[in-house]
Design a protein around this motif. Sequence first.
Motif, PDB file in Angstrom:
ATOM      1  N   THR A  15      43.824  40.390  29.508  1.00 31.98           N
ATOM      2  CA  THR A  15      44.416  39.622  28.416  1.00 31.98           C
ATOM      3  C   THR A  15      44.903  38.285  28.932  1.00 31.98           C
ATOM      4  N   PRO A  23      34.084  31.514  36.089  1.00 34.69           N
ATOM      5  CA  PRO A  23      34.390  32.383  37.241  1.00 34.69           C
ATOM      6  C   PRO A  23      33.914  31.722  38.541  1.00 34.69           C
ATOM      7  N   LEU A  26      32.697  33.704  41.624  1.00 30.29           N
ATOM      8  CA  LEU A  26      31.389  34.355  41.452  1.00 30.29           C
ATOM      9  C   LEU A  26      30.272  33.320  41.413  1.00 30.29           C
ATOM     10  N   GLY A  70      28.510  43.378  42.244  1.00 30.82           N
ATOM     11  CA  GLY A  70      29.657  42.747  42.917  1.00 30.82           C
ATOM     12  C   GLY A  70      30.762  42.550  41.907  1.00 30.82           C
ATOM     13  N   GLN A  98      30.046  46.674  45.453  1.00 28.77           N
ATOM     14  CA  GLN A  98      30.882  45.924  46.390  1.00 28.77           C
ATOM     15  C   GLN A  98      32.023  45.266  45.616  1.00 28.77           C
ATOM     16  N   GLU A 103      42.359  39.859  45.105  1.00 34.30           N
ATOM     17  CA  GLU A 103      43.112  41.080  45.422  1.00 34.30           C
ATOM     18  C   GLU A 103      42.505  41.797  46.629  1.00 34.30           C
ATOM     19  N   LEU A 125      32.102  32.878  52.782  1.00 35.05           N
ATOM     20  CA  LEU A 125      30.988  33.746  52.402  1.00 35.05           C
ATOM     21  C   LEU A 125      29.939  33.946  53.494  1.00 35.05           C
ATOM     22  N   LYS A 195      37.484  23.373  43.944  1.00 37.84           N
ATOM     23  CA  LYS A 195      38.473  23.766  44.956  1.00 37.84           C
ATOM     24  C   LYS A 195      38.233  22.945  46.215  1.00 37.84           C
ATOM     25  N   TYR A 270      47.604  20.952  41.202  1.00 38.84           N
ATOM     26  CA  TYR A 270      48.938  21.404  41.588  1.00 38.84           C
ATOM     27  C   TYR A 270      49.539  20.433  42.604  1.00 38.84           C
ATOM     28  N   GLY A 393      52.276  38.812  35.511  1.00 37.00           N
ATOM     29  CA  GLY A 393      53.354  37.826  35.369  1.00 37.00           C
ATOM     30  C   GLY A 393      53.978  37.788  33.990  1.00 37.00           C
TER      31      GLY A 393
HETATM   32  C1  B12 Z   1      42.698  29.093  38.450  1.00 35.18           C
HETATM   33  C2  B12 Z   1      43.510  30.353  38.579  1.00 35.18           C
HETATM   34  C3  B12 Z   1      43.799  31.055  37.421  1.00 35.18           C
HETATM   35  C4  B12 Z   1      43.316  30.657  36.042  1.00 35.18           C
HETATM   36  C5  B12 Z   1      42.028  31.368  35.658  1.00 35.18           C
HETATM   37  C6  B12 Z   1      40.880  30.952  36.489  1.00 35.18           C
HETATM   38  C7  B12 Z   1      39.583  31.352  35.878  1.00 35.18           C
HETATM   39  N1  B12 Z   1      38.539  31.105  36.563  1.00 35.18           N
HETATM   40  O1  B12 Z   1      39.515  31.891  34.821  1.00 35.18           O
HETATM   41  C8  B12 Z   1      44.428  31.218  35.149  1.00 35.18           C
HETATM   42  C9  B12 Z   1      45.512  30.183  35.019  1.00 35.18           C
HETATM   43  C10 B12 Z   1      44.028  31.663  33.758  1.00 35.18           C
HETATM   44  C11 B12 Z   1      44.904  32.350  36.028  1.00 35.18           C
HETATM   45  C12 B12 Z   1      45.562  33.421  35.532  1.00 35.18           C
HETATM   46  C13 B12 Z   1      46.076  34.414  36.325  1.00 35.18           C
HETATM   47  N2  B12 Z   1      46.044  34.509  37.653  1.00 35.18           N
HETATM   48 CO1  B12 Z   1      45.215  33.189  38.756  1.00 35.18          CO
HETATM   49  N3  B12 Z   1      44.720  31.872  39.906  1.00 35.18           N
HETATM   50  C14 B12 Z   1      43.972  30.799  39.842  1.00 35.18           C
HETATM   51  C15 B12 Z   1      43.833  30.085  41.189  1.00 35.18           C
HETATM   52  C16 B12 Z   1      44.793  28.908  41.200  1.00 35.18           C
HETATM   53  C17 B12 Z   1      42.449  29.626  41.557  1.00 35.18           C
HETATM   54  C18 B12 Z   1      41.349  30.696  41.424  1.00 35.18           C
HETATM   55  C19 B12 Z   1      40.028  30.107  41.824  1.00 35.18           C
HETATM   56  O2  B12 Z   1      39.315  29.554  41.008  1.00 35.18           O
HETATM   57  N4  B12 Z   1      39.713  30.142  43.100  1.00 35.18           N
HETATM   58  C20 B12 Z   1      38.505  29.537  43.667  1.00 35.18           C
HETATM   59  C21 B12 Z   1      37.411  30.544  44.006  1.00 35.18           C
HETATM   60  C22 B12 Z   1      36.278  29.830  44.691  1.00 35.18           C
HETATM   61  O3  B12 Z   1      37.948  31.506  44.876  1.00 35.18           O
HETATM   62  P1  B12 Z   1      38.000  33.076  44.571  1.00 35.18           P
HETATM   63  O4  B12 Z   1      37.978  33.338  43.122  1.00 35.18           O
HETATM   64  O5  B12 Z   1      39.075  33.662  45.378  1.00 35.18           O
HETATM   65  O6  B12 Z   1      36.583  33.586  45.140  1.00 35.18           O
HETATM   66  C23 B12 Z   1      36.246  33.564  46.506  1.00 35.18           C
HETATM   67  C24 B12 Z   1      36.560  34.878  47.213  1.00 35.18           C
HETATM   68  O7  B12 Z   1      37.658  35.567  46.668  1.00 35.18           O
HETATM   69  C25 B12 Z   1      35.286  35.651  47.144  1.00 35.18           C
HETATM   70  N5  B12 Z   1      35.035  36.521  45.988  1.00 35.18           N
HETATM   71  C26 B12 Z   1      35.484  36.447  44.735  1.00 35.18           C
HETATM   72  N6  B12 Z   1      34.984  37.430  43.986  1.00 35.18           N
HETATM   73  C27 B12 Z   1      34.167  38.156  44.759  1.00 35.18           C
HETATM   74  C28 B12 Z   1      33.377  39.254  44.477  1.00 35.18           C
HETATM   75  C29 B12 Z   1      32.578  39.797  45.502  1.00 35.18           C
HETATM   76  C30 B12 Z   1      31.728  40.965  45.200  1.00 35.18           C
HETATM   77  C31 B12 Z   1      32.597  39.226  46.811  1.00 35.18           C
HETATM   78  C32 B12 Z   1      31.760  39.777  47.878  1.00 35.18           C
HETATM   79  C33 B12 Z   1      33.416  38.111  47.093  1.00 35.18           C
HETATM   80  C34 B12 Z   1      34.179  37.588  46.064  1.00 35.18           C
HETATM   81  O8  B12 Z   1      34.292  34.668  47.162  1.00 35.18           O
HETATM   82  C35 B12 Z   1      34.737  33.454  46.547  1.00 35.18           C
HETATM   83  C36 B12 Z   1      34.242  32.280  47.362  1.00 35.18           C
HETATM   84  O9  B12 Z   1      34.717  32.305  48.675  1.00 35.18           O
HETATM   85  C37 B12 Z   1      44.263  31.225  42.175  1.00 35.18           C
HETATM   86  C38 B12 Z   1      44.906  30.732  43.460  1.00 35.18           C
HETATM   87  C39 B12 Z   1      44.021  30.934  44.651  1.00 35.18           C
HETATM   88  N7  B12 Z   1      44.465  30.461  45.766  1.00 35.18           N
HETATM   89  O10 B12 Z   1      42.960  31.530  44.601  1.00 35.18           O
HETATM   90  C40 B12 Z   1      45.185  32.044  41.313  1.00 35.18           C
HETATM   91  C41 B12 Z   1      45.264  33.578  41.534  1.00 35.18           C
HETATM   92  C42 B12 Z   1      43.854  34.058  41.839  1.00 35.18           C
HETATM   93  N8  B12 Z   1      45.734  34.110  40.280  1.00 35.18           N
HETATM   94  C43 B12 Z   1      46.463  35.130  40.454  1.00 35.18           C
HETATM   95  C44 B12 Z   1      46.972  35.913  39.410  1.00 35.18           C
HETATM   96  C45 B12 Z   1      47.800  37.119  39.799  1.00 35.18           C
HETATM   97  C46 B12 Z   1      46.730  35.580  38.096  1.00 35.18           C
HETATM   98  C47 B12 Z   1      47.231  36.374  36.928  1.00 35.18           C
HETATM   99  C48 B12 Z   1      46.530  37.719  36.884  1.00 35.18           C
HETATM  100  C49 B12 Z   1      48.739  36.490  36.915  1.00 35.18           C
HETATM  101  C50 B12 Z   1      49.538  35.249  37.192  1.00 35.18           C
HETATM  102  N9  B12 Z   1      50.781  35.327  36.862  1.00 35.18           N
HETATM  103  O11 B12 Z   1      49.121  34.229  37.695  1.00 35.18           O
HETATM  104  C51 B12 Z   1      46.884  35.481  35.729  1.00 35.18           C
HETATM  105  C52 B12 Z   1      46.430  36.173  34.529  1.00 35.18           C
HETATM  106  C53 B12 Z   1      47.560  36.013  33.525  1.00 35.18           C
HETATM  107  C54 B12 Z   1      47.114  36.018  32.170  1.00 35.18           C
HETATM  108  N10 B12 Z   1      47.410  37.077  31.463  1.00 35.18           N
HETATM  109  O12 B12 Z   1      46.496  35.043  31.757  1.00 35.18           O
HETATM  110  C55 B12 Z   1      46.734  35.418  41.898  1.00 35.18           C
HETATM  111  C56 B12 Z   1      45.935  36.621  42.406  1.00 35.18           C
HETATM  112  C57 B12 Z   1      46.809  37.537  43.201  1.00 35.18           C
HETATM  113  C58 B12 Z   1      46.142  38.856  43.355  1.00 35.18           C
HETATM  114  N11 B12 Z   1      46.652  39.626  44.263  1.00 35.18           N
HETATM  115  O13 B12 Z   1      45.224  39.199  42.677  1.00 35.18           O
HETATM  116  C59 B12 Z   1      46.335  34.060  42.557  1.00 35.18           C
HETATM  117  C60 B12 Z   1      45.868  34.177  43.988  1.00 35.18           C
HETATM  118  C61 B12 Z   1      47.551  33.121  42.462  1.00 35.18           C
HETATM  119  C62 B12 Z   1      48.890  33.756  42.547  1.00 35.18           C
HETATM  120  N12 B12 Z   1      49.551  33.885  41.402  1.00 35.18           N
HETATM  121  O14 B12 Z   1      49.345  34.107  43.595  1.00 35.18           O
HETATM  122  N13 B12 Z   1      44.608  32.139  37.311  1.00 35.18           N
END
Ligand code: B12
Length: 441
Positions: A15, A23, A26, A70, A98, A103, A125, A195, A270, A393
């Motif tokens: 939600t 995404p 992904l 994935g 996978q 998280e 990656l 990013k 930010y 949150g």
């Molecule tokens: C933008 C963002 C959002 C956006 C949504 C983004 C979107 N795409 O829809 C918004 C603002 C909506 C959001 C919401 C939430 N977010 Co947010 N968000 C982010 C932020 C700032 C960037 C995410 C991103 O785009 N990263 C860039 C990509 C490239 O990185 P990535 O997704 O991590 O993917 C890499 C790896 O993880 C991996 N990977 C990812 N998926 C997979 C899958 C497989 C199979 C494999 C092999 C690898 C892999 O490969 C990718 C490339 O290296 C992060 C901060 C951060 N440092 O990541 C927080 C973060 C991800 N969010 C977080 C959280 C908790 C949330 C919420 C669930 C709660 C909250 N209070 O923030 C909410 C949802 C609330 C709600 N009800 O709406 C936390 C996650 C913590 C955790 N333990 O899960 C983070 C880390 C920030 C924090 N609050 O500490 N978020």
Amino acid sequence: MQKELRVLLIRPKYTSLVAHLEPLGLEYIAGLAKDMGIKCEIHDEFDHPWTFRFSRMCRVIKKGNYNYIGLNANANTVDYINKRAKQLKKKFPDITIQVGGPEAEMNYKEFCVDDVDYVYYDNGLSTLKKMWESDFTPEALDELTGIAFKKDGEWIIKEKGEPVCGFITKPDRTAFYRGLKKNYIFMKGKYALSKASFSCPFACSFCYCTKMNSGVYTERDIMEVIDEIEEIKHDKIWFVDDTFFFHRDRVKTFCNEIIKRGIKKNFMAYARADFLAANPDILPLAYEAGFRDILVGLEAISDETLDEYNKQTSKNDNEMAIKNLHDAGIVCNGLFVINYTATRDDYRKLLKFIKDNNLLWVVFGIFTPYKGTDAYAEYQDKVINFKSWRLDGTHITLKPTNMSSFEYMLRYYWIHVLTYPKIMVRTLFGTSYDTKRKGWF
Ligand code: B12
Ligand code: SF4
């Protein structure tokens, strides 16, 4: 012999009223698959209704004949992912599952369950690439870093590799362009994501981001980042870096290059309050380059609470940051954390702070000690109802100390009622980006 991989990447839905965006994580994996000539598709559950999620997923798997799934994991989707893994394995026993994502990066053990084959928590990656190039034998996987896999029924946990300072591929933005119709940030419009750095050099106690990339802050080559955003066919970009405004010279180089190349886009990013308080001179340049929104983790309005969060900023920094941004015509999006110790008076003072500082755009999150953060180490014995779907949150996970949970939530909703209509009215009147204007219109 290695089997032919056909990869389906799934982003579970949760939600969210605040935003629906691409995404990006992904898309990077899809980009890697494309480079390697592997068939790959993203199934973004956000693009679909809440109903028939599992049957829809199965249909997509059957249609594409996918054999490798994935899943992208956040704290609030852990239970959902493990449940789906079980259902998928039952329906498609030969499929490989996978799990990766934020998280999994810190809390990989949550996914070391019977129905998951691999958990991915490495930085970057490169390991995924090596996995896909390998024959997936335990011997081959044993050579890799940052993954968990099974050998003779036992989970083998490999140590994480080195921190990264760049991506090995470009994101495949097919999902972004396809999902553009539904893409939004509340009252702000449609955004593409980028990013430009990893992790954060600070250490706020509640923060998960600072622990990512093995806790090491690194930056991508800024020219490469500019090339990337220049290519995006969209005019609004959100830099999702945990703190984009960190090295002053890098920010200046970014802005000057954007202006020099004549790139006309709006940027959101930010920044910390202490940086904004100490560097007002850089903000007019940022405005000229296209920055219209800065997200500032103001978090709290008293020095005591800021210290408790180990924020390393002060109330004065917060006030100066807002003023400097407003003077430069840039919107300050104030992000606040409501502590479980909040009193009635704290709620009142927070509203007063917002009014006194002419803050229009505000976001309130309830203090949540995410697993892996310093706060979790401190509060793990006190958490209540710590179910994964509640970790977004907007739910109580620590019993409020100064009022009942009911009253706390009522007040939490009430501050939204008192602040959000004004955002909507000002947006309607086209004045929500006029940082000098006060009042409702
Ligand atoms: C933008 C963002 C959002 C956006 C949504 C983004 C979107 N795409 O829809 C918004 C603002 C909506 C959001 C919401 C939430 N977010 Co947010 N968000 C982010 C932020 C700032 C960037 C995410 C991103 O785009 N990263 C860039 C990509 C490239 O990185 P990535 O997704 O991590 O993917 C890499 C790896 O993880 C991996 N990977 C990812 N998926 C997979 C899958 C497989 C199979 C494999 C092999 C690898 C892999 O490969 C990718 C490339 O290296 C992060 C901060 C951060 N440092 O990541 C927080 C973060 C991800 N969010 C977080 C959280 C908790 C949330 C919420 C669930 C709660 C909250 N209070 O923030 C909410 C949802 C609330 C709600 N009800 O709406 C936390 C996650 C913590 C955790 N333990 O899960 C983070 C880390 C920030 C924090 N609050 O500490 N978020
Ligand atoms: S809250 Fe912001 S400043 Fe603090 S560690 Fe996290 S990303 Fe860095």
